[in-house]
Write a protein that holds these residues in place. Structure first.
Motif, short mmCIF file in Angstrom:
data_model
loop_
_atom_site.label_atom_id
_atom_site.label_comp_id
_atom_site.label_asym_id
_atom_site.label_seq_id
_atom_site.Cartn_x
_atom_site.Cartn_y
_atom_site.Cartn_z
N PRO A 53 28.54 14.76 20.82
CA PRO A 53 28.80 15.09 19.43
C PRO A 53 28.94 13.82 18.60
CG PRO A 53 30.77 15.38 20.76
CD PRO A 53 29.64 15.05 21.71
N PRO A 54 28.58 13.87 17.32
CA PRO A 54 28.72 12.69 16.49
C PRO A 54 30.19 12.32 16.31
CG PRO A 54 28.14 14.59 15.16
CD PRO A 54 28.07 15.01 16.60
N VAL A 55 30.45 11.03 16.14
CA VAL A 55 31.82 10.56 15.93
C VAL A 55 32.22 10.90 14.50
CG1 VAL A 55 33.29 8.51 15.86
CG2 VAL A 55 31.50 8.69 17.58
N PRO A 56 33.38 11.53 14.31
CA PRO A 56 33.80 11.85 12.96
C PRO A 56 33.90 10.58 12.09
CG PRO A 56 35.20 12.95 14.56
CD PRO A 56 34.31 12.00 15.32
N ALA A 57 33.60 10.73 10.83
CA ALA A 57 33.56 9.58 9.92
C ALA A 57 34.89 8.84 9.86
CB ALA A 57 33.16 10.04 8.52
N ASP A 58 36.02 9.57 9.95
CA ASP A 58 37.32 8.89 9.86
C ASP A 58 37.59 8.00 11.06
OD1 ASP A 58 39.41 10.92 11.57
OD2 ASP A 58 37.60 11.83 10.74
N GLU A 59 37.05 8.34 12.25
CA GLU A 59 37.20 7.47 13.41
C GLU A 59 36.41 6.18 13.21
OE1 GLU A 59 36.69 9.22 17.25
OE2 GLU A 59 37.82 11.01 16.68
N ASN A 60 35.22 6.30 12.62
CA ASN A 60 34.44 5.10 12.32
C ASN A 60 35.18 4.23 11.32
OD1 ASN A 60 32.27 5.67 14.01
ND2 ASN A 60 31.22 6.85 12.44
N ALA A 61 35.78 4.85 10.31
CA ALA A 61 36.52 4.11 9.30
C ALA A 61 37.71 3.40 9.94
CB ALA A 61 36.98 5.03 8.17
N ASP A 62 38.41 4.09 10.85
CA ASP A 62 39.55 3.47 11.53
C ASP A 62 39.09 2.28 12.37
OD1 ASP A 62 41.30 5.28 10.43
OD2 ASP A 62 41.64 6.41 12.29
N ALA A 63 37.98 2.45 13.07
CA ALA A 63 37.46 1.35 13.91
C ALA A 63 37.09 0.16 13.06
CB ALA A 63 36.27 1.84 14.72
N LEU A 72 38.35 -0.58 10.09
CA LEU A 72 39.60 -1.12 9.57
C LEU A 72 40.27 -2.02 10.61
CD1 LEU A 72 41.93 -1.35 7.52
CD2 LEU A 72 42.81 0.81 8.44
N VAL A 73 40.35 -1.55 11.84
CA VAL A 73 40.99 -2.33 12.90
C VAL A 73 40.20 -3.62 13.16
CG1 VAL A 73 41.56 -2.37 15.37
CG2 VAL A 73 42.15 -0.37 13.96
N SER A 74 38.89 -3.51 13.20
CA SER A 74 38.05 -4.69 13.41
C SER A 74 38.26 -5.71 12.28
CB SER A 74 36.58 -4.27 13.49
OG SER A 74 35.75 -5.40 13.60
N ASP A 75 38.26 -5.24 11.05
CA ASP A 75 38.48 -6.14 9.91
C ASP A 75 39.88 -6.74 9.93
OD1 ASP A 75 35.91 -5.48 9.10
OD2 ASP A 75 36.57 -4.18 7.44
N ALA A 76 40.88 -5.94 10.32
CA ALA A 76 42.26 -6.43 10.38
C ALA A 76 42.39 -7.53 11.44
CB ALA A 76 43.21 -5.27 10.69
N VAL A 91 43.48 -11.54 10.83
CA VAL A 91 44.52 -12.25 11.58
C VAL A 91 43.93 -13.46 12.29
CG1 VAL A 91 46.16 -12.08 13.50
CG2 VAL A 91 46.02 -10.23 11.80
N ARG A 92 42.77 -13.29 12.90
CA ARG A 92 42.12 -14.41 13.59
C ARG A 92 41.83 -15.55 12.60
NH1 ARG A 92 38.56 -11.70 15.86
NH2 ARG A 92 39.38 -11.66 17.95
N THR A 93 41.31 -15.22 11.43
CA THR A 93 41.02 -16.22 10.40
C THR A 93 42.30 -16.93 9.96
OG1 THR A 93 39.09 -14.99 9.62
CG2 THR A 93 40.07 -16.56 8.07
N TYR A 94 43.35 -16.16 9.75
CA TYR A 94 44.65 -16.71 9.34
C TYR A 94 45.18 -17.70 10.38
CZ TYR A 94 49.71 -16.72 8.46
OH TYR A 94 51.02 -17.10 8.25
N LEU A 95 45.21 -17.26 11.64
CA LEU A 95 45.75 -18.13 12.69
C LEU A 95 44.88 -19.36 12.93
CD1 LEU A 95 47.00 -15.42 15.22
CD2 LEU A 95 48.41 -16.94 13.79
N GLN A 96 43.57 -19.18 12.96
CA GLN A 96 42.68 -20.33 13.19
C GLN A 96 42.79 -21.33 12.04
OE1 GLN A 96 38.96 -18.26 14.00
NE2 GLN A 96 39.28 -18.44 16.21
N ARG A 139 45.52 -1.48 15.65
CA ARG A 139 45.43 -0.03 15.51
C ARG A 139 45.59 0.33 14.04
NH1 ARG A 139 49.19 -2.01 17.74
NH2 ARG A 139 51.36 -1.99 17.15
N ALA A 140 44.91 1.39 13.65
CA ALA A 140 45.05 1.90 12.29
C ALA A 140 46.37 2.65 12.21
CB ALA A 140 43.89 2.82 11.95
#
Length: 150
Positions: free
Chosen positions: A38-48, A50-54, A58-63, A106-107
């Motif tokens: 089944p296709p992944v619901p759009a909100d799960e993609n949005a959460d993924a 968001l978490v990736s961007d977050a 943090v990585r940019t901030y710490l580096q 995590r979102a």
């Protein structure tokens, strides 16, 4: 020539079909293939996303702090000047030998996420926690951050 041959084949096929009257009904069945995943619901993609961007924020901030680039580090913060959230507090523990050991995220709602970081420094291992928010512009910034020595 091609058109005549095609018309002839159609006439032969039509002649071999069962005869029906205008009042009779002919039913045809068509096999339809269905996807097994089944296709992944759009909100799960949005959460993924968001978490990736977050985690990237943090990585940019710490580096940036590890490299001594306070301007770039500050640009990753969503805080009013003078507040504790606007402080580059991790610079007190980070140096050029520091490295990010692990980032978990995590979102927490539609536009917020939390990220936990394990950071190895010359003075030991630290755990840091970050609360982030996606702005209407699409960027994700740190709104709160804390750390403790592990």
């Amino acid at each position: 020539r091609h058109v005549a041959a095609t018309a002839s084949r159609v006439a032969v096929k039509a002649a071999s079909l069962p005869k029906t009257s205008p009042t009779s009904s002919v039913q045809h069945s068509v096999a339809v293939a269905q996807a097994t995943v089944p296709p992944v619901p759009a909100d799960e993609n949005a959460d993924a996303r968001l978490v990736s961007d977050a985690k990237e924020t943090v990585r940019t901030y710490l580096q940036a702090l590890i490299a001594g680039d306070e301007s770039t580090a500050s640009s990753q913060l969503l805080a009013n000047a003078g507040t504790s959230a606007a402080q580059l507090s991790e610079r007190n523990i980070l140096d050029s030998s520091s490295r990010i050991v692990n980032l978990d995220g995590r979102a927490t709602s539609n536009n917020t996420a939390s990220v936990d970081a394990d950071i190895q420094t010359s003075t030991g291992l630290y755990y840091a926690h970050y609360e982030l928010r996606r702005l209407d512009t699409g960027i994700v910034l740190i709104r709160e951050h804390t750390y403790v020595k592990s």
